[in-house]
Design a protein around this motif. Structure first.
Motif, short mmCIF file in Angstrom:
data_model
loop_
_atom_site.label_atom_id
_atom_site.label_comp_id
_atom_site.label_asym_id
_atom_site.label_seq_id
_atom_site.Cartn_x
_atom_site.Cartn_y
_atom_site.Cartn_z
N PRO A 8 -3.24 -5.68 6.98
CA PRO A 8 -3.26 -4.36 6.34
C PRO A 8 -2.81 -4.41 4.88
CG PRO A 8 -1.27 -4.58 7.65
CD PRO A 8 -2.05 -5.86 7.85
N ASP A 9 -2.73 -5.60 4.32
CA ASP A 9 -2.29 -5.75 2.94
C ASP A 9 -3.41 -5.37 1.99
OD1 ASP A 9 0.08 -6.86 4.06
OD2 ASP A 9 -1.04 -8.71 4.33
N ALA A 10 -3.04 -4.98 0.80
CA ALA A 10 -3.99 -4.40 -0.15
C ALA A 10 -5.16 -5.33 -0.45
CB ALA A 10 -3.27 -4.04 -1.45
N ASP A 38 -0.62 -7.63 11.03
CA ASP A 38 0.13 -8.48 10.11
C ASP A 38 -0.29 -9.93 10.28
OD1 ASP A 38 2.50 -10.20 11.47
OD2 ASP A 38 2.17 -8.37 12.62
N LEU A 127 7.90 -6.74 6.39
CA LEU A 127 8.38 -5.46 5.88
C LEU A 127 9.89 -5.28 6.11
CD1 LEU A 127 5.45 -3.18 7.08
CD2 LEU A 127 5.98 -3.81 4.71
N GLU A 146 2.82 -7.34 -0.78
CA GLU A 146 3.21 -6.36 -1.79
C GLU A 146 4.71 -6.31 -2.04
OE1 GLU A 146 -0.26 -4.33 0.54
OE2 GLU A 146 1.45 -5.62 1.00
N SER A 147 5.50 -6.89 -1.12
CA SER A 147 6.96 -6.87 -1.27
C SER A 147 7.42 -7.59 -2.54
CB SER A 147 7.63 -7.53 -0.05
OG SER A 147 7.36 -6.81 1.13
N ASN A 220 -5.58 6.92 1.80
CA ASN A 220 -4.29 6.41 2.27
C ASN A 220 -4.44 5.15 3.14
OD1 ASN A 220 -2.67 8.49 1.07
ND2 ASN A 220 -3.37 9.87 2.68
N ILE A 222 -3.89 2.08 2.03
CA ILE A 222 -3.02 1.01 1.55
C ILE A 222 -1.61 1.52 1.34
CG2 ILE A 222 -4.79 -0.47 0.52
CD1 ILE A 222 -4.36 0.96 -2.06
N ARG A 223 -0.66 0.58 1.19
CA ARG A 223 0.76 0.94 1.18
C ARG A 223 1.35 1.06 -0.21
NH1 ARG A 223 1.36 -3.49 5.72
NH2 ARG A 223 1.09 -4.84 3.92
N VAL A 224 0.56 0.84 -1.25
CA VAL A 224 1.10 0.81 -2.61
C VAL A 224 0.47 1.92 -3.45
CG1 VAL A 224 1.63 -1.65 -2.58
CG2 VAL A 224 -0.65 -0.89 -3.30
N ASN A 225 1.08 2.17 -4.62
CA ASN A 225 0.52 3.19 -5.52
C ASN A 225 -0.56 2.55 -6.40
OD1 ASN A 225 1.79 1.90 -7.75
ND2 ASN A 225 3.69 3.03 -7.36
#
Length: 286
Positions: A8-10, A38, A127, A146-147, A220, A222-225
């Motif tokens: 699910p990463d960008a 993941d 995460l 993304e971390s 929505n 992805i998890r980042v802006n």
């Protein structure tokens, strides 16, 4: 129906969704069903042969070489960057420090174990690694995905996995992180079409980065802006993700050799023996 699994990463979402949005069609009319999990879950699923096509960590590929072919597309490399070993600000790590890693089969974990043979390892969902370090549950952790872009200012980087890679490889090569694998039981003409379809998807995604990014953000997915997405895609989903270069192949082979030399895998593995023989497509109709 081809069952395709990705993280699910960008970068994975970006590279796959040109298919989901109907921008790319299979020449054979194949349909794709995707599942986002993941990366360590995907690595373990690949060992069990669960999915037709799956994102994997390059470091674990020798475990599945007999059952999965390695695709030339959908790849993510670090080049001067990558996962980060982080700790709390101002603290010194002892020889037997406790560290949280994202999974035993990830490339970063394998390189870490070679570099730090005395560390006490626990495995967590990536995460949860930052909070485990902040709380003192572990002394350090390796951040991935993304971390690496945005973590607490109470933490600092102890060491870059990129630096470990360069020291072990003994030459400047891109760091092989994630790729795609396809089940060998799939008929060859279908396998060739799947790889071609995925290659076109990554190519079209990178050519239409702004539009596709906007669509992913508005849905929505992805998890980042927006700013973090642009930075992350520049790192891991770019023109060098479309198809493996000779330099990238050299890097993967060097990774496989390192892991074999370290005793992680009993027999050597090479890229050229692992790819789908795409020349069959032209021979078939000649």
């Amino acid at each position: 129906m081809i069952h395709l699994a990705h993280s699910p990463d960008a970068d994975d979402i970006f590279m796959y969704y040109a298919i989901a949005f109907g921008w790319v069609d299979s020449a054979l009319g194949l349909r794709f069903h995707n599942e986002a999990l993941d990366i360590e879950t995907l690595n373990c699923a690949a060992i069990k042969g669960k999915y037709d096509v799956s994102a994997i960590s390059f470091g674990m590929y020798p475990m599945i070489v007999d059952s999965y072919a390695l695709l030339r597309t959908g790849v993510s490399f670090g080049n001067g960057y990558g996962p980060k070993l982080i700790k709390r600000q101002g603290e010194n790590l002892k020889r037997h420090f406790k560290v949280a890693l994202s999974g035993a089969h990830t490339t970063n974990a394998m390189l870490f174990r070679i570099a730090y043979p005395n560390a006490k390892i626990v495995y967590k969902n990536f995460l949860d690694i930052e909070s485990a370090v902040l709380s003192g549950e572990v002394d350090a952790g390796v951040l991935i995905h993304e971390s690496i872009l945005n973590f607490s200012d109470k933490l600092e980087v102890e060491r870059e996995i990129w630096d470990i890679w360069c020291e072990l490889a003994k030459e400047y090569l891109p760091l092989p992180l994630g790729g795609m694998a396809l089940r060998r039981s799939i008929p060859l003409h279908r396998a060739i079409d799947i790889e071609s379809t995925l290659t076109k998807a990554v190519q079209i995604a990178t050519q239409n980065k702004s539009l596709l990014s906007s669509m992913l953000l508005s849905r929505n997915l992805i998890r980042v802006n927006a700013s973090e997405l642009d930075t992350y895609l520049n790192l891991y989903a770019n023109a060098e993700s479309i198809t493996l270069s000779e330099l990238q192949i050299r890097a993967i082979d060097r990774l496989f050799a390192l892991l074999h030399e370290a005793g992680i895998y009993p027999k050597p593995t090479s890229c050229q023996d692992s790819f789908i023989p795409t020349e069959y497509a032209s021979l078939r109709y000649s």
